[in-house]
Design a protein around this motif. Structure first.
Motif, short mmCIF file in Angstrom:
data_model
loop_
_atom_site.label_atom_id
_atom_site.label_comp_id
_atom_site.label_asym_id
_atom_site.label_seq_id
_atom_site.Cartn_x
_atom_site.Cartn_y
_atom_site.Cartn_z
N PRO A 114 2.71 23.73 -5.28
CA PRO A 114 1.68 22.69 -5.74
C PRO A 114 0.89 21.91 -4.63
CG PRO A 114 3.54 22.75 -7.05
CD PRO A 114 3.94 23.42 -5.83
N ASP A 115 -0.38 21.99 -4.65
CA ASP A 115 -1.17 21.08 -3.77
C ASP A 115 -1.97 19.99 -4.66
OD1 ASP A 115 -3.57 19.95 -2.59
OD2 ASP A 115 -3.16 21.34 -1.02
N GLU A 116 -1.81 18.78 -4.66
CA GLU A 116 -2.05 17.74 -5.83
C GLU A 116 -3.59 17.52 -5.60
OE1 GLU A 116 0.42 13.96 -6.11
OE2 GLU A 116 2.18 15.25 -5.40
N THR A 117 -4.23 17.84 -4.25
CA THR A 117 -5.65 17.51 -4.28
C THR A 117 -6.41 18.42 -4.89
OG1 THR A 117 -5.22 16.51 -2.02
CG2 THR A 117 -7.42 17.15 -2.73
N ILE A 118 -5.92 19.76 -4.54
CA ILE A 118 -6.64 21.15 -5.15
C ILE A 118 -6.26 20.96 -6.81
CG2 ILE A 118 -6.20 23.52 -5.53
CD1 ILE A 118 -5.76 23.52 -2.58
N ASN A 119 -5.17 20.82 -7.27
CA ASN A 119 -4.85 20.78 -8.67
C ASN A 119 -5.58 19.85 -9.20
OD1 ASN A 119 -3.16 22.65 -7.80
ND2 ASN A 119 -1.23 21.44 -8.29
N ALA A 120 -6.07 18.64 -8.46
CA ALA A 120 -6.59 17.59 -9.36
C ALA A 120 -8.10 18.10 -9.58
CB ALA A 120 -6.51 16.28 -8.58
N LYS A 121 -8.69 18.58 -8.68
CA LYS A 121 -10.13 18.98 -8.65
C LYS A 121 -10.33 20.08 -10.12
CE LYS A 121 -11.64 18.00 -4.15
NZ LYS A 121 -12.20 18.48 -2.97
N ILE A 122 -9.14 21.06 -9.76
CA ILE A 122 -9.37 22.18 -11.02
C ILE A 122 -9.11 21.69 -12.35
CG2 ILE A 122 -8.28 24.34 -11.53
CD1 ILE A 122 -7.91 25.18 -8.66
N TYR A 123 -8.06 20.63 -12.35
CA TYR A 123 -7.83 19.93 -13.57
C TYR A 123 -9.15 19.44 -14.07
CZ TYR A 123 -5.17 17.42 -17.12
OH TYR A 123 -4.67 16.82 -18.24
N ALA A 124 -9.58 18.33 -13.21
CA ALA A 124 -10.86 17.51 -13.54
C ALA A 124 -12.06 18.65 -14.09
CB ALA A 124 -11.23 16.97 -12.41
N TRP A 125 -12.36 19.74 -13.10
CA TRP A 125 -13.31 20.62 -13.68
C TRP A 125 -13.17 21.35 -15.10
CZ3 TRP A 125 -12.25 26.01 -14.13
CH2 TRP A 125 -13.61 26.91 -14.43
N ILE A 126 -11.74 21.63 -15.28
CA ILE A 126 -11.46 22.21 -16.62
C ILE A 126 -11.69 21.05 -17.75
CG2 ILE A 126 -9.89 23.12 -18.22
CD1 ILE A 126 -8.66 24.55 -15.66
N LYS A 127 -11.11 19.76 -17.50
CA LYS A 127 -11.33 18.62 -18.53
C LYS A 127 -12.87 18.39 -18.97
CE LYS A 127 -9.58 13.99 -19.26
NZ LYS A 127 -8.69 13.28 -18.75
N GLN A 128 -13.80 18.61 -17.49
CA GLN A 128 -15.06 18.19 -17.91
C GLN A 128 -15.82 19.43 -18.71
OE1 GLN A 128 -16.31 17.34 -13.79
NE2 GLN A 128 -14.93 15.45 -13.70
N GLY A 129 -14.98 20.46 -18.93
CA GLY A 129 -15.76 21.67 -19.73
C GLY A 129 -15.88 22.75 -19.01
N ALA A 130 -15.25 23.05 -17.88
CA ALA A 130 -15.36 24.27 -17.00
C ALA A 130 -16.54 24.82 -17.05
CB ALA A 130 -14.19 25.09 -17.59
N LYS A 131 -17.76 24.14 -16.56
CA LYS A 131 -18.92 24.60 -16.41
C LYS A 131 -19.16 25.36 -15.09
CE LYS A 131 -20.50 20.50 -18.99
NZ LYS A 131 -20.51 18.96 -18.80
N ASN A 132 -20.11 26.40 -15.42
CA ASN A 132 -20.38 27.15 -14.36
C ASN A 132 -21.74 26.48 -13.52
OD1 ASN A 132 -20.58 29.13 -12.45
ND2 ASN A 132 -21.52 30.65 -13.87
N ASN A 133 -21.22 25.44 -12.79
CA ASN A 133 -22.56 24.56 -12.32
C ASN A 133 -22.29 24.39 -10.77
OD1 ASN A 133 -19.91 23.17 -12.16
ND2 ASN A 133 -20.72 21.33 -12.98
#
Length: 128
Positions: free
Chosen positions: A109-128
């Motif tokens: 686990p890498d907390e920085t990487i995981n935080a970004k991916i977690y936030a991206w999914i939480k924000q709707g996992a948009k293809n932006n």
């Protein structure tokens, strides 16, 4: 005897302090991120640098194909995330060690990487 026992005790304490383990992250890693995560600018570079290597999650290797050109479609088609529900997304479970094997393999686990991916999914996992 006391010197030997003291030395042994010091060695054991030093050995225990030096041990490390790739552990499961219990706290939701990206809950505090409020800035909008961009799939192209924030997430794809993570996959490129940590996952889409030869023999791992590259074209023709292990699913999902996380190369820049194919990552979004592969994650979506394979149901690797649940938009707005990162806690129940397979991708997050692998990254946090709640599902085996822990990704990325060999790094854990890498907390920085995981935080970004977690936030991206939480924000709707948009293809932006």
């Amino acid at each position: 005897k006391i010197a030997i026992l003291s030395g042994y005790l010091a060695f054991v304490m030093f050995a225990i302090a030096g041990c490390s383990k790739t552990s499961t992250i219990v706290v939701n890693p990206g809950s505090s991120i409020t800035e909008t995560m961009s799939f192209e600018k924030d997430i794809v570079p993570i996959f490129t640098n940590s996952c889409a290597m030869s023999g791992c999650h590259s074209a023709g290797a292990k699913a999902p194909d996380l190369t820049a050109a194919n990552a979004y479609k592969a994650l979506t088609d394979g149901n690797y995330y649940k938009a707005t529900d990162p806690d129940n997304s397979v991708l997050i479970m692998w990254l946090t060690g709640k599902k085996s094997p822990v990704m990325p393999i060999g790094k854990g686990p890498d907390e920085t990487i995981n935080a970004k991916i977690y936030a991206w999914i939480k924000q709707g996992a948009k293809n932006n």
